[in-house]
Design an enzyme around this catalytic site. Structure first.
Site, short mmCIF file in Angstrom:
data_model
loop_
_atom_site.label_atom_id
_atom_site.label_comp_id
_atom_site.label_asym_id
_atom_site.label_seq_id
_atom_site.Cartn_x
_atom_site.Cartn_y
_atom_site.Cartn_z
N HIS A 141 2.53 -3.95 6.84
CA HIS A 141 1.60 -2.87 6.55
C HIS A 141 1.62 -1.89 7.73
O HIS A 141 2.27 -2.13 8.74
CB HIS A 141 0.18 -3.42 6.36
CG HIS A 141 -0.01 -4.22 5.12
ND1 HIS A 141 -0.69 -3.74 4.02
CD2 HIS A 141 0.38 -5.48 4.79
CE1 HIS A 141 -0.70 -4.66 3.07
NE2 HIS A 141 -0.05 -5.72 3.51
N HIS A 193 0.83 -1.20 0.00
CA HIS A 193 0.00 0.00 0.00
C HIS A 193 0.87 1.25 0.00
O HIS A 193 1.81 1.37 0.79
CB HIS A 193 -0.93 -0.01 1.21
CG HIS A 193 -2.01 -1.03 1.12
ND1 HIS A 193 -2.55 -1.66 2.21
CD2 HIS A 193 -2.67 -1.53 0.03
CE1 HIS A 193 -3.49 -2.51 1.81
NE2 HIS A 193 -3.58 -2.44 0.49
N GLU A 216 0.71 -5.15 11.06
CA GLU A 216 0.38 -3.72 10.94
C GLU A 216 1.20 -2.96 11.98
O GLU A 216 0.96 -3.08 13.18
CB GLU A 216 -1.11 -3.50 11.18
CG GLU A 216 -2.03 -4.24 10.21
CD GLU A 216 -2.31 -3.46 8.94
OE1 GLU A 216 -1.77 -2.35 8.79
OE2 GLU A 216 -3.09 -3.96 8.11
N GLU A 273 1.70 3.48 3.05
CA GLU A 273 2.31 2.74 4.14
C GLU A 273 3.82 2.60 3.89
O GLU A 273 4.44 1.59 4.20
CB GLU A 273 1.62 1.38 4.30
CG GLU A 273 0.12 1.56 4.59
CD GLU A 273 -0.68 0.26 4.61
OE1 GLU A 273 -0.07 -0.83 4.59
OE2 GLU A 273 -1.93 0.34 4.64
#
Length: 299
Positions: A209, A64, A268, A67
């Site tokens: 992420h 992404h 994450e 990110e």
């Protein structure tokens, strides 16, 4: 470790990564670089390798665009690991020379270079997707919410793990986020990662992420039993919360678990609103260093 080569205090764009990569390879010949594909706009997608062992692990970042902090995380890990190998020192008690001989670590810091550069630098009329990108972004020049590649496809909705279900949940057209594309692996970036994975057949993968400080470790009950044990230990090392299944599909970790039935994790990092500031990187690095070493140490 304070990084001596990798830039950790700036928005981390593609050219910064390439420059850092060349400097790392010059300083540490044990770091090898492989080009595994190219982005829509022709930027090379790299995989670094460190180690000569039969066991293979693969960590990637920046599926992404907003990110991008996950790229310097992986680059700083490469620097720390290579420096410890060269000096014969340990990291957090791990014998790096032993790990080097038993495990090959692969790192793709930036799966989505076109998107990262869009978030950091914006766009001008020289970009062949200028008109489309502006339209998809509601004619705003603020791309801080942009997750997709330059064609408006979310690269982490691109893998063939219940892809049609995920596509039905998202936008029907290109978008800054969540558009699954026209077919699994329709985008050169996701196809490069998938081809690399099929060729190298890793024993464990981590897709990095941001944000949330969580570890996703399962997929529809298809994960092997050891995944929960590993995730629990990752949680102990990092303070992150382990969560079995996020309820989404077509992600890289989902596909890996589905097709290989081996441990795969989406982690994450950090907390806040993407893109996270570079000032969070030192804490993120401390939280994830043990995870990356433990992932490499498993047999």
């Amino acid at each position: 470790m304070n990084s001596q080569i990798v830039h950790t205090d700036v928005p981390y764009d593609y050219q910064t990564m390439v420059s850092d990569m060349e400097a790392l390879k010059s300083a540490y010949p044990i770091i090898q670089s492989n080009i595994i594909g190219s982005s829509v706009l022709g930027k090379e997608i790299h995989a670094l390798s460190i180690g000569i062992g039969q066991r293979q692990v693969y960590y990637n970042g920046c599926h992404h665009a907003n990110e991008w902090i996950t790229a310097p995380l992986l680059m700083q890990f490469a620097e720390s690991y290579a420096q410890a190998y060269q000096t014969g020192t340990t990291i957090l008690g791990w014998d790096i020379r032993y790990l080097f001989s038993h495990t090959t670590i692969w790192l793709t810091p930036m799966v989505n270079p076109d998107g990262v550069d869009l978030v950091i630098h914006g766009i001008d009329t020289s970009n062949p997707f200028y008109e489309q990108v502006l339209r998809w972004n509601n004619y705003s020049m603020n791309f801080s919410n942009w997750k997709a590649n330059i064609r408006g496809v979310d690269l982490n909705h691109q893998y063939n793990a219940n892809w049609y279900e995920q596509k039905s949940r998202g936008p029907a057209q290109p978008s800054p986020a969540n558009y699954s594309g026209s077919a699994p692996e329709s985008e050169p970036e996701s196809r490069a990662v998938a081809d690399f994975t099929r060729y190298h057949n890793p024993d464990l993968i981590i897709a990095y992420h941001s944000q949330g400080r969580v570890i996703y470790w399962g997929y529809r009950g298809l994960e092997p039993p050891e995944s929960q044990t590993i995730a629990t230990y990752f949680s102990t090392l990092s303070g992150y919360t382990p969560i079995r299944y996020a309820g989404t599909d077509a992600g890289y970790k989902d596909w890996f678990i589905q097709d290989w039935r081996r441990p795969g994790f989406t982690i994450e990092v950090g907390m806040g609103i993407n893109p996270l500031p570079a000032s969070q990187l030192s804490q993120i690095y401390r939280e994830n260093l043990g995870i990356m070493l433990h992932g490499a140490s498993l047999t």
